[in-house]
Design an enzyme around this catalytic site. Structure first.
Site, mmCIF file in Angstrom:
data_model
loop_
_atom_site.group_PDB
_atom_site.id
_atom_site.type_symbol
_atom_site.label_atom_id
_atom_site.label_comp_id
_atom_site.label_asym_id
_atom_site.label_seq_id
_atom_site.Cartn_x
_atom_site.Cartn_y
_atom_site.Cartn_z
ATOM 1 N N HIS A 17 0.418 -1.637 -0.084
ATOM 2 C CA HIS A 17 0.107 0.087 -0.234
ATOM 3 C C HIS A 17 1.157 1.206 0.167
ATOM 4 C CE1 HIS A 17 -3.811 1.504 1.234
ATOM 5 N NE2 HIS A 17 -3.301 2.474 0.716
ATOM 6 N N HIS A 19 1.648 4.036 -2.763
ATOM 7 C CA HIS A 19 1.134 5.689 -3.645
ATOM 8 C C HIS A 19 2.045 6.382 -3.803
ATOM 9 C CE1 HIS A 19 -3.573 5.462 -2.448
ATOM 10 N NE2 HIS A 19 -2.851 5.623 -1.417
ATOM 11 N N HIS A 197 -9.651 0.983 -0.948
ATOM 12 C CA HIS A 197 -9.657 1.731 -0.292
ATOM 13 C C HIS A 197 -10.653 1.277 0.098
ATOM 14 C CE1 HIS A 197 -5.600 3.365 -1.545
ATOM 15 N NE2 HIS A 197 -5.807 4.176 -0.126
ATOM 16 N N GLU A 200 -11.195 3.754 6.134
ATOM 17 C CA GLU A 200 -10.493 4.453 5.583
ATOM 18 C C GLU A 200 -11.051 5.430 7.202
ATOM 19 O OE1 GLU A 200 -8.259 6.535 3.031
ATOM 20 O OE2 GLU A 200 -6.544 6.917 4.577
ATOM 21 N N ASP A 278 1.472 3.893 2.380
ATOM 22 C CA ASP A 278 0.688 4.611 2.179
ATOM 23 C C ASP A 278 1.146 6.321 1.647
ATOM 24 O OD1 ASP A 278 -1.792 5.503 1.835
ATOM 25 O OD2 ASP A 278 -2.620 5.715 3.476
ATOM 26 N N ASP A 279 1.510 7.505 2.377
ATOM 27 C CA ASP A 279 1.997 8.445 1.700
ATOM 28 C C ASP A 279 3.342 8.484 2.022
ATOM 29 O OD1 ASP A 279 -0.260 8.864 -0.728
ATOM 30 O OD2 ASP A 279 -1.146 8.729 0.781
#
Ligand code: ADE
Ligand code: ZN
Length: 338
Positions: A17, A19, A197, A200, A278-279
């Protein structure tokens, strides 16, 4: 670092996961902005970092889409990917299934091929130079409509042999999975894996929809599934992988303290969580840092860490025999470090 967090850093692991646009560090934002003549509303790296105080997912997305505006060329995407791979190779990461958001770029006028070819070049370089394998997941932006998602799938047609699956990201609440049932069916007919997703920020019903209407192979996040006992039982009985992102949940205020994070409870309930970033440029750490901080916050055991690392390979889209080789490498690491 404690012995245990050091053990966690070195564990062979996959990231499921991530991005890639969320790995854009403020320093790179300025570098790409300068080389492409794209102005930024910030003067310094410190100013950018100071803006990373998010109250929820949308606060983050607004700044994330703005940041992605500096990415203009294939080289930008290749450099972005390589910088990410160099960091996670140092975290014990051996395989990555990375998300990209083509609509963020095609809606700015870039051809689909710019992001896709640049990322694929970076991925090939990472495999050759760092030994980190990877595959690409094309995400549809859920705040846009399903016709736009279909248009994106059509643009991707000649790349489908190099894309492992489709995903669903962006603003969750108000954009349920049901909105994308037809395009996910079309992706399935083309042999693509499906992830979304769900849970969340959105309610457990969105996780049900992702399972029943999108027929997903993995749930991204899934935290709010724990509010529904029947859903927990379903996820456990199906062995559904959850790609959990502790530092993201903290930064986006899904939890007020990492000590309250549901990861340990997921393990106790017989679910199949993994740990991901994630980010990472926006949320304070790459996959290794997520492992370190959640291990300390929840007092995870060595066995918990081994389970999480094994889940990352058995929940990946690697061929089973390749995933098994990675699991064997984890066993070898455990033996060598006990
Ligand atoms: N796009 C990038 N990061 C995301 C996240 N955490 N949730 C939804 N969409 C995203
Ligand atoms: Zn995400």
């Amino acid at each position: 670092m404690t012995d245990l967090t050091q053990f966690a850093r070195g564990l062979p692991k996959a990231e499921l996961h991530l991005h890639i646009e969320g790995s854009l560090e403020p320093e790179q934002m300025f570098e790409f902005g300068r080389r492409n003549g794209v102005a930024l509303p910030f003067r310094t790296v410190e100013e950018v970092r100071a803006a990373y105080a998010f109250g929820n997912l949308q606060d983050f997305l607004d700044i994330y889409y703005q940041g992605a505006g500096v990415l203009m060329t294939e080289d930008d995407f290749r450099d972005l990917a390589m910088a990410y791979f160099r960091r996670v190779a140092a975290d014990g990461c051996r395989h990555v299934e990375l998300f990209f958001d083509p609509q963020t770029h095609t809606d700015r006028g870039l051809p689909f091929s710019v992001a896709a070819d640049g990322l694929l070049a970076g991925m090939a370089e990472a495999e050759r130079d760092l030994g980190v394998t990877s595959s690409l997941i094309l995400c549809f932006l859920r705040h846009l409509d399903e016709d736009a998602a279909f248009a994106t799938l059509r643009m991707a047609e000649s790349y489908l042999d190099r894309i492992v699956g489709v995903g669903l990201d962006s603003s969750e609440v108000g954009h349920p999975p049901s909105k994308f049932a037809r395009v996910f069916a079309a992706a399935g007919e083309r042999g693509l894996k499906r992830v979304a997703h769900a849970g969340e920020e959105g309610p457990p019903e969105y996780v049900w929809e992702a399972l029943d209407l999108l027929h997903v192979d993995r749930i991204d996040h899934g935290n709010r599934a724990l509010e529904d006992d029947r859903l927990v039982a379903r996820l456990a009985s199906e062995g559904m992988t959850l790609t959990v992102c502790p530092l993201s949940n903290l930064k986006l205020c899904g939890v007020s303290d990492l000590k309250l994070h549901p990861l340990k409870r997921m393990l106790e309930l017989g679910l199949k969580p993994t740990v991901n970033s994630d980010d990472p440029a926006y949320f304070g750490g790459y996959v290794g840092e997520n492992f370190t901080q959640i291990t300390e916050a929840l007092s995870l055991s060595r066995d918990d860490l081994v389970t999480l690392a094994k889940n990352s390979f058995t929940g990946s889209f690697l061929p089973p025999e390749v995933a098994e080789r990675h699991v064997a490498a984890i066993d070898a690491y455990v033996s060598a470090n006990s």
